[in-house]
Design a protein around this motif. Structure first.
Motif, PDB file in Angstrom:
ATOM      1  N   ASN A   1      59.223   7.187  56.775  1.00 37.58           N
ATOM      2  CA  ASN A   1      59.014   6.449  55.523  1.00 37.58           C
ATOM      3  C   ASN A   1      57.735   6.902  54.840  1.00 37.58           C
ATOM      4  O   ASN A   1      56.658   6.352  55.069  1.00 37.58           O
ATOM      5  CB  ASN A   1      58.974   4.946  55.812  1.00 37.58           C
ATOM      6  CG  ASN A   1      58.866   4.115  54.541  1.00 37.58           C
ATOM      7  OD1 ASN A   1      58.960   4.643  53.438  1.00 37.58           O
ATOM      8  ND2 ASN A   1      58.679   2.822  54.696  1.00 37.58           N
ATOM      9  N   GLY A   2      57.853   7.917  53.992  1.00 34.69           N
ATOM     10  CA  GLY A   2      56.696   8.364  53.224  1.00 34.69           C
ATOM     11  C   GLY A   2      56.338   7.415  52.097  1.00 34.69           C
ATOM     12  O   GLY A   2      55.269   7.524  51.500  1.00 34.69           O
ATOM     13  N   GLY A   3      57.223   6.469  51.830  1.00 31.79           N
ATOM     14  CA  GLY A   3      56.979   5.515  50.750  1.00 31.79           C
ATOM     15  C   GLY A   3      55.775   4.638  50.983  1.00 31.79           C
ATOM     16  O   GLY A   3      55.150   4.165  50.022  1.00 31.79           O
ATOM     17  N   VAL A   4      55.423   4.403  52.257  1.00 30.77           N
ATOM     18  CA  VAL A   4      54.259   3.555  52.534  1.00 30.77           C
ATOM     19  C   VAL A   4      52.971   4.213  52.051  1.00 30.77           C
ATOM     20  O   VAL A   4      51.951   3.545  51.868  1.00 30.77           O
ATOM     21  CB  VAL A   4      54.156   3.237  54.046  1.00 30.77           C
ATOM     22  CG1 VAL A   4      55.348   2.429  54.506  1.00 30.77           C
ATOM     23  CG2 VAL A   4      54.022   4.511  54.858  1.00 30.77           C
ATOM     24  N   PHE A   5      53.008   5.534  51.826  1.00 29.76           N
ATOM     25  CA  PHE A   5      51.839   6.242  51.307  1.00 29.76           C
ATOM     26  C   PHE A   5      51.979   6.557  49.818  1.00 29.76           C
ATOM     27  O   PHE A   5      51.122   7.219  49.238  1.00 29.76           O
ATOM     28  CB  PHE A   5      51.631   7.547  52.080  1.00 29.76           C
ATOM     29  CG  PHE A   5      51.522   7.347  53.572  1.00 29.76           C
ATOM     30  CD1 PHE A   5      50.428   6.703  54.115  1.00 29.76           C
ATOM     31  CD2 PHE A   5      52.527   7.781  54.416  1.00 29.76           C
ATOM     32  CE1 PHE A   5      50.326   6.508  55.485  1.00 29.76           C
ATOM     33  CE2 PHE A   5      52.438   7.592  55.782  1.00 29.76           C
ATOM     34  CZ  PHE A   5      51.332   6.950  56.313  1.00 29.76           C
ATOM     35  N   GLY A   6      53.091   6.089  49.205  1.00 29.27           N
ATOM     36  CA  GLY A   6      53.281   6.289  47.776  1.00 29.27           C
ATOM     37  C   GLY A   6      54.157   7.467  47.409  1.00 29.27           C
ATOM     38  O   GLY A   6      54.295   7.788  46.222  1.00 29.27           O
TER      39      GLY A   6
END
Length: 401
Positions: free
Chosen positions: A321-326
């Motif tokens: 989940n790269g989304g947690v870093f934007g």
């Protein structure tokens, strides 16, 4: 009596280790079980505990040295603790503070995140200490252990120290790679060079999952003692999609293709030493709450360097989940010998067409990287669409359709 402290037997396939940090110095008194030194391998960080209580007589190997199994690290003289200092005769601290001193870092995180009063939780550890299992068992029981007083503010986690690089004057700083970072680099290159990697993309409307989570998050947390996140939905969706497309859950061994009849899902977790991928065993048999608890446990232990080799081997598929870093879009790299990896990204409100109308919806891009040697494009796309369908209509996860 002198006790020799030696390098323990290293995990299989690990030839040596780097002596990373001594937590004691010569002359220090240690209790049985205290961590003396951290050994860094290319896979995990190993702790070497004191086998008895006593005083460190001598340290044989300095930090930064490579060591092998059986090497002598230090000599400990067994004996009683030093006399209690007069300062310790002062009035005892409050019971709550005494409890806090008995909590390990992992237990403290659980207690503070769930605002628990440890005085009402049974302790099974040595000397009346609370173990992580005590806290998780209490949370699973559904009992209330919230303090009547004001809630405890979560303890701030110190950020990783930035590199001290002087700005200006064209300065440079050379820093050697850690064992883990070097291994990550080698494995990424191996994946790029030894697989026919291809990535397919899709987008998913997160509206229904967001509404479901919003509706039940308080009741879920009260019942299970853990917050309901999005990761568990994607792990469950990935498992159901893998059942439909078994090639994505397979791996290549020489000229053979191995199809796995189980679902051990790796989840990428950030740690101070780099990215690690612990594995959720038998994810198909776990509930959303079980998955969330497992992921939280991985995150805590990764931060403390407590993950073991057994936690990071044997996965059949990975979710990151790269989304947690934007991150809005990325191409994840396969984690060999696996044949596929799912990349999640940040959810953004975007205009989309819905029933002939332009509406604003919370959308997330998904990426599925796969080894084209074993997975055909049709299967790869079908797999990603199956995940999209399950997330956009979460009832599919309950009905198994």
């Amino acid at each position: 009596m002198s006790i020799e402290i030696k390098v323990p037997v290293l995990p299989e396939s690990v030839a040596d280790a780097l002596l990373a940090v001594w937590h004691v110095k010569e002359g220090d008194f240690v209790n049985e079980g205290d961590n003396l030194v951290d050994l860094e391998t290319d896979k995990v960080m190993l702790e070497v505990p004191a086998t008895v209580s006593g005083t460190i007589q001598s340290i044989k190997i300095p930090e930064g040295t490579n060591v092998t199994a059986g090497e002598l690290l230090a000599v400990l003289v067994e004996g009683e603790a030093a006399p209690v200092e007069a300062a310790k005769e002062e009035a005892p601290v409050a019971a709550a503070s005494e409890d806090a001193h008995k909590l390990s870092p992992a237990v403290k995180v659980l207690v503070e995140e769930n605002k628990l009063d440890v005085s009402v939780i049974p302790a099974t550890g040595k000397d009346g200490r609370h173990t992580k299992e005590d806290i998780l068992k209490f949370l699973e029981s559904g009992q209330s252990a919230t303090k009547a007083a004001a809630p405890v503010a979560p303890k701030a986690t110190p950020a990783a120290a930035p590199l001290n690089i002087p700005m200006g004057n064209r300065t440079e700083q050379r820093v050697p790679m850690t064992r883990l970072r070097a291994t990550i680099a080698d494995r990424l290159l191996e994946a790029k060079n030894s697989t026919a990697m291809l990535t397919t993309f899709n987008e998913v409307n997160m509206k229904n999952v967001i509404e479901l989570r919003k509706k039940y998050k308080d009741e879920f947390e009260k019942r299970h003692g853990i917050k309901l996140g999005f990761m568990s939905f994607f792990v469950k969706a990935a498992v159901e999609a893998l059942k439909k497309y078994p090639a994505v859950n397979a791996s290549i061994d020489g000229n053979d293709m191995i199809y796995h009849g189980y679902f051990d899902i790796g989840v990428a977790v950030s740690s101070p030493r780099g990215l690690v991928v612990p594995v959720i065993r038998d994810a198909d048999q776990k509930s959303l709450a079980d998955i969330e608890k497992t992921i939280m446990d991985f995150a805590i232990r990764a931060k403390e360097g407590k993950l073991g080799l057994e936690d990071m081997t044997g996965g059949t598929f990975t979710v990151t989940n790269g989304g947690v870093f934007g991150s809005m879009m990325s191409t994840p790299i396969i984690n060999p010998p696996q044949s596929g990896i799912l990349g999640m990204h940040k959810t953004y409100d975007r205009p989309i067409a819905e029933n002939g109308q332009v509406v604003i919806a919370p959308m997330m891009y998904l990426a599925h990287s796969y080894d084209h040697r074993i997975i055909d494009g049709k299967e790869a796309v079908g797999f990603l669409v199956a995940i999209k369908d399950a997330i956009e209509d979460p009832t599919r996860l309950l009905l198994d359709i």
